[in-house]
Design an enzyme around this catalytic site. Sequence first.
Site, mmCIF file in Angstrom:
data_model
loop_
_atom_site.group_PDB
_atom_site.id
_atom_site.type_symbol
_atom_site.label_atom_id
_atom_site.label_comp_id
_atom_site.label_asym_id
_atom_site.label_seq_id
_atom_site.Cartn_x
_atom_site.Cartn_y
_atom_site.Cartn_z
ATOM 1 N N SER A 26 0.811 -1.216 0.000
ATOM 2 C CA SER A 26 0.000 0.000 0.000
ATOM 3 C C SER A 26 0.848 1.271 0.000
ATOM 4 O O SER A 26 1.806 1.404 0.758
ATOM 5 C CB SER A 26 -0.919 0.020 1.222
ATOM 6 O OG SER A 26 -1.649 1.234 1.246
ATOM 7 N N SER A 28 -0.749 4.069 0.672
ATOM 8 C CA SER A 28 -1.559 4.960 1.502
ATOM 9 C C SER A 28 -0.770 5.672 2.600
ATOM 10 O O SER A 28 -0.941 6.872 2.784
ATOM 11 C CB SER A 28 -2.740 4.206 2.111
ATOM 12 O OG SER A 28 -3.677 3.893 1.113
ATOM 13 N N THR A 73 -9.289 -1.933 3.244
ATOM 14 C CA THR A 73 -9.190 -2.457 1.902
ATOM 15 C C THR A 73 -9.405 -3.966 1.996
ATOM 16 O O THR A 73 -9.719 -4.488 3.072
ATOM 17 C CB THR A 73 -7.826 -2.070 1.265
ATOM 18 O OG1 THR A 73 -7.865 -2.394 -0.125
ATOM 19 C CG2 THR A 73 -6.664 -2.714 1.956
ATOM 20 N N LYS A 77 -13.663 -4.893 3.820
ATOM 21 C CA LYS A 77 -14.678 -3.851 3.624
ATOM 22 C C LYS A 77 -16.093 -4.294 4.013
ATOM 23 O O LYS A 77 -16.879 -3.479 4.487
ATOM 24 C CB LYS A 77 -14.680 -3.358 2.180
ATOM 25 C CG LYS A 77 -13.474 -2.513 1.843
ATOM 26 C CD LYS A 77 -13.593 -1.977 0.431
ATOM 27 C CE LYS A 77 -12.495 -1.012 0.121
ATOM 28 N NZ LYS A 77 -12.710 -0.335 -1.171
ATOM 29 N N GLU A 89 -25.756 5.991 5.395
ATOM 30 C CA GLU A 89 -26.639 5.482 4.349
ATOM 31 C C GLU A 89 -25.830 4.917 3.178
ATOM 32 O O GLU A 89 -26.175 3.877 2.620
ATOM 33 C CB GLU A 89 -27.568 6.590 3.864
ATOM 34 C CG GLU A 89 -28.559 6.121 2.821
ATOM 35 C CD GLU A 89 -29.509 7.214 2.364
ATOM 36 O OE1 GLU A 89 -30.207 6.983 1.371
ATOM 37 O OE2 GLU A 89 -29.556 8.295 2.988
ATOM 38 N N ASN A 98 -15.342 1.620 3.639
ATOM 39 C CA ASN A 98 -13.918 1.830 3.376
ATOM 40 C C ASN A 98 -13.313 2.898 4.282
ATOM 41 O O ASN A 98 -12.103 3.078 4.296
ATOM 42 C CB ASN A 98 -13.651 2.150 1.899
ATOM 43 C CG ASN A 98 -14.192 3.489 1.459
ATOM 44 O OD1 ASN A 98 -14.840 4.206 2.209
ATOM 45 N ND2 ASN A 98 -13.941 3.829 0.208
ATOM 46 N N ASP A 113 -16.464 5.378 -2.047
ATOM 47 C CA ASP A 113 -16.169 4.952 -3.416
ATOM 48 C C ASP A 113 -17.051 5.643 -4.454
ATOM 49 O O ASP A 113 -16.553 6.146 -5.458
ATOM 50 C CB ASP A 113 -16.314 3.430 -3.554
ATOM 51 C CG ASP A 113 -15.184 2.669 -2.879
ATOM 52 O OD1 ASP A 113 -14.053 3.192 -2.827
ATOM 53 O OD2 ASP A 113 -15.438 1.550 -2.412
ATOM 54 N N GLY A 139 -15.078 -3.837 -7.481
ATOM 55 C CA GLY A 139 -14.668 -2.981 -6.376
ATOM 56 C C GLY A 139 -15.812 -2.152 -5.859
ATOM 57 O O GLY A 139 -16.946 -2.221 -6.347
ATOM 58 N N GLY A 140 -15.521 -1.311 -4.858
ATOM 59 C CA GLY A 140 -16.532 -0.509 -4.209
ATOM 60 C C GLY A 140 -17.260 0.438 -5.134
ATOM 61 O O GLY A 140 -18.488 0.591 -5.047
#
Length: 146
Positions: A26, A28, A73, A77, A89, A98, A113, A139-140
């Site tokens: 990652s 991040s 990740t 998730k 929501e 996420n 996302d 994915g998201g």
Amino acid sequence: MATTDLARVTGHTRPLAILGYPIHHSLSPWIHNAGFAAAGLDYVYLALDVKPEDLETAVRGIRVLDFAGFTLTAPHKETVMPFLDELTEEAQVIGSVNTVANRNGRWVGTNTDAVGFQRMLELNGMYRPGMKAVMLGAGGAARAGF
């Protein structure tokens, strides 16, 4: 934390983390820590390698350590949802989380996302309200279906 000046990390520095498995690849922490340093924010962002069977224990530990929040990740998730106090929501509709924020000791999970993907389209002049599109992937953003 090669991009984080460890001299700036103190007892007041608020930790944040990304949880995944595996997570060693990652970027991040590099991205977030550079952003925090540039903005003068007193946070440090860590990558935590959390096996699926250890997720509940990790979330409990992060709560006890009073992290400011955490991101998730694969593969966490969907499975993190029962360990949170509240879901937005967006998280409920998409069925995954996420981003988790510590709101006065309550863990609030959301999913960014769909809004992130929509914003990318807007910035590139590609978004039109009411537009229809086919999104390939699992994915998201693909699951969000805005």
